[in-house]
Design a protein around this motif. Structure first.
Motif, PDB file in Angstrom:
ATOM      1  N   GLY A 308       0.784  -1.215   0.000  1.00  0.00           N
ATOM      2  CA  GLY A 308       0.000   0.000   0.000  1.00  0.00           C
ATOM      3  C   GLY A 308       0.818   1.267   0.000  1.00  0.00           C
ATOM      4  O   GLY A 308       1.807   1.397   0.721  1.00  0.00           O
ATOM      5  N   TYR A 325      -4.230  -8.860  -2.290  1.00  0.00           N
ATOM      6  CA  TYR A 325      -4.464  -7.690  -3.119  1.00  0.00           C
ATOM      7  C   TYR A 325      -4.862  -8.067  -4.537  1.00  0.00           C
ATOM      8  O   TYR A 325      -4.594  -9.169  -5.028  1.00  0.00           O
ATOM      9  N   ASP A 327      -4.738  -6.117  -8.496  1.00  0.00           N
ATOM     10  CA  ASP A 327      -4.019  -5.045  -9.192  1.00  0.00           C
ATOM     11  C   ASP A 327      -4.432  -5.076 -10.660  1.00  0.00           C
ATOM     12  O   ASP A 327      -4.203  -6.063 -11.359  1.00  0.00           O
ATOM     13  N   GLY A 345      -5.149   0.616 -10.718  1.00  0.00           N
ATOM     14  CA  GLY A 345      -5.859   0.593  -9.452  1.00  0.00           C
ATOM     15  C   GLY A 345      -5.521  -0.669  -8.673  1.00  0.00           C
ATOM     16  O   GLY A 345      -5.406  -1.757  -9.248  1.00  0.00           O
ATOM     17  N   VAL A 347      -6.311  -2.749  -4.790  1.00  0.00           N
ATOM     18  CA  VAL A 347      -7.005  -2.845  -3.509  1.00  0.00           C
ATOM     19  C   VAL A 347      -6.257  -3.851  -2.637  1.00  0.00           C
ATOM     20  O   VAL A 347      -5.790  -4.892  -3.127  1.00  0.00           O
ATOM     21  N   HIS A 348      -6.111  -3.526  -1.351  1.00  0.00           N
ATOM     22  CA  HIS A 348      -5.398  -4.372  -0.400  1.00  0.00           C
ATOM     23  C   HIS A 348      -6.322  -4.721   0.767  1.00  0.00           C
ATOM     24  O   HIS A 348      -7.120  -3.894   1.215  1.00  0.00           O
ATOM     25  N   ASP A 349      -6.154  -5.920   1.274  1.00  0.00           N
ATOM     26  CA  ASP A 349      -6.784  -6.334   2.528  1.00  0.00           C
ATOM     27  C   ASP A 349      -5.679  -6.880   3.425  1.00  0.00           C
ATOM     28  O   ASP A 349      -4.974  -7.824   3.045  1.00  0.00           O
ATOM     29  N   ARG A 361      -7.874  -1.976   5.326  1.00  0.00           N
ATOM     30  CA  ARG A 361      -7.955  -2.086   3.879  1.00  0.00           C
ATOM     31  C   ARG A 361      -7.415  -0.803   3.254  1.00  0.00           C
ATOM     32  O   ARG A 361      -7.394   0.256   3.889  1.00  0.00           O
ATOM     33  N   GLU A 362      -7.029  -0.911   1.989  1.00  0.00           N
ATOM     34  CA  GLU A 362      -6.470   0.263   1.301  1.00  0.00           C
ATOM     35  C   GLU A 362      -6.821   0.231  -0.175  1.00  0.00           C
ATOM     36  O   GLU A 362      -6.877  -0.842  -0.796  1.00  0.00           O
ATOM     37  N   VAL A 363      -7.037   1.424  -0.731  1.00  0.00           N
ATOM     38  CA  VAL A 363      -7.266   1.611  -2.163  1.00  0.00           C
ATOM     39  C   VAL A 363      -6.173   2.522  -2.705  1.00  0.00           C
ATOM     40  O   VAL A 363      -5.864   3.561  -2.112  1.00  0.00           O
ATOM     41  N   ASN A 364      -5.568   2.126  -3.825  1.00  0.00           N
ATOM     42  CA  ASN A 364      -4.528   2.905  -4.497  1.00  0.00           C
ATOM     43  C   ASN A 364      -4.942   3.164  -5.943  1.00  0.00           C
ATOM     44  O   ASN A 364      -5.414   2.244  -6.625  1.00  0.00           O
ATOM     45  N   TYR A 384      -6.132   4.609   3.213  1.00  0.00           N
ATOM     46  CA  TYR A 384      -6.064   3.475   4.139  1.00  0.00           C
ATOM     47  C   TYR A 384      -7.185   3.598   5.170  1.00  0.00           C
ATOM     48  O   TYR A 384      -7.319   4.637   5.834  1.00  0.00           O
TER      49      TYR A 384
END
Length: 404
Positions: A308, A325, A327, A345, A347-349, A361-364, A384
């Motif tokens: 992240g 994640y 991607d 884009g 997304v992570h957990d 959790r996170e969004v990039n 985050y």
């Protein structure tokens, strides 16, 4: 042909790509000067701090490199990071702890300076101050995302014994970190760091790497460790432009030297994916084990590229880290008026590995557009959402980079 065997920056979004100019020093040794300018605006909203950060900085980097003469060449590179506008951020040296950290302190320093010797196309030796990027930079990298690189004072040897094979070794005694020389954590001195990385590109399989990293760092005892691992990364065509992508890696890390701990921790990465046309999609599982008191650490990595972009996991928590994640990216190709434009884009957990605990959790999001060969603009976003670790954090970046 110039090569920078240990200066590969493929995992970085802002590589140094100078356009060489030709000069002569009067002794028959051609010299290539270059200049790179990178302006960045970074904003950070961190829930547990009273002020938001706004960092406006300009990095000025330039140097000269000689062409080879009897296998010998040299490079000298200076760097300055200049703040433009108010000092509304904690740069790790200014004491403004009411603001979130943006680790781009103002400085002026010698970034790289080394001598290279290539007595044969298959042999290269380097001594001096240099950037090092191995494999995907998970263990050793130059952290090129930040305005100040991470560099090493080292002696390095690279050999290519057969086609497709490469063996790299270096011994480093000083780490020049991204925080700059004015920070108490900016330089790790008197180290005994040894790194060996052997890779072989197997046709129809991929690139296989075996490595051993031995970090004896008195200035950071908890970062001292020995890590042994294997990595496989490759792709296989399916039909037309469609490819199956894959990466897998395993490593074991143990305490070394001044580390007060006594541990044996595992690292695991599994990352399958597919690409077709300009689309690429991957899913990944990265697991950095913890035992409740110590987490597996990668102190010399390009950490911003992993787990992240909000940078909440630059150090692995004692209970470990599991990052699951997805991607997805698209790059516009030939024939498009937006040729080269990259949209991405992720997304992570995040969870612990030692206990049942959800971290968050996170969004990039990322947009990169090469306006010209030497001019690139970038916009980037990270959010985050904390659950069991750290606090809610939102970051945004705008960047322009030009090289001459």
């Amino acid at each position: 042909m110039k090569t920078h065997l240990l200066s590969l920056t493929a995992a970085s979004l802002a590589t140094l790509s100078p356009t060489a100019a030709f000069a002569d020093d009067g002794n028959g040794l051609p010299i290539d000067p270059y200049l790179d300018l990178r302006y960045r605006l970074e904003v950070v909203d961190q829930e547990n701090l009273p002020e938001d950060a706004t960092a406006s900085t300009l990095r000025i980097r330039g140097g000269v490199e000689t062409d080879e003469w009897n296998g010998l060449s040299a490079l000298v590179e200076g760097e300055a990071v200049v703040r433009i506008g108010p000092e509304d951020f904690n740069d790790t040296t200014n004491g403004l702890v009411q603001f979130p950290v943006v680790a781009d302190p103002s400085d002026a320093l010698l970034n790289r300076a080394f001598v290279r010797w290539r007595p044969d196309p298959a042999i290269e030796a380097v001594a001096g101050r240099q950037k090092v990027n191995l494999d995907n930079q998970r263990w050793i990298g130059s952290v090129d995302w930040r305005q100040n690189d991470q560099t090493f004072d080292l002696a390095q040897l690279s050999v290519k014994p057969v086609e497709g094979a490469s063996i790299q070794y270096f011994h480093a005694w000083r780490v020049n970190r991204i925080f700059g020389p004015d920070s108490p954590n900016g330089i790790w001195r008197d180290n005994d760091i040894h790194a060996v990385n052997a890779s072989y590109a197997i046709p129809s399989v991929g690139a296989v790497s075996a490595y051993g990293y031995f970090l004896d760092i008195p200035d950071a005892p908890a970062a001292s460790s020995q890590t042994l691992g294997l990595r496989l990364a490759g792709s296989q065509p399916v039909s037309g432009s469609t490819k199956i992508l894959y990466a897998a890696e395993y490593a074991n890390q143990r305490d070394l030297g001044p580390n007060p701990g006594n541990f044996s921790l595992d690292y695991l990465l599994l990352e399958p994916g597919v690409s077709t046309g300009g689309f690429t999609a991957k899913v990944g599982l990265e697991r950095l084990e913890g035992n409740g008191s110590t987490g597996l650490q990668t102190p010399l990595a390009t950490l911003h590229a992993f787990n992240g972009w909000a940078d909440k996991f630059l150090a692995t928590p004692p209970n470990g880290l599991r990052d699951f994640y997805g991607d997805v990216s698209y790059r516009f190709g030939d024939g498009s008026p937006l040729k080269g434009l990259l949209l991405r884009g992720i997304v992570h957990d995040f969870d612990a590995t030692e206990i049942e605990l959800s971290y968050g959790r996170e969004v990039n999001l990322l947009v990169v557009y090469p306006i010209k060969k030497n001019l690139t603009v970038l916009a980037k976003f990270a959010q985050y959402e904390a659950e069991g670790f750290s606090v809610d954090t939102t970051k945004g970046w705008l960047q322009v980079q030009v090289s001459f």
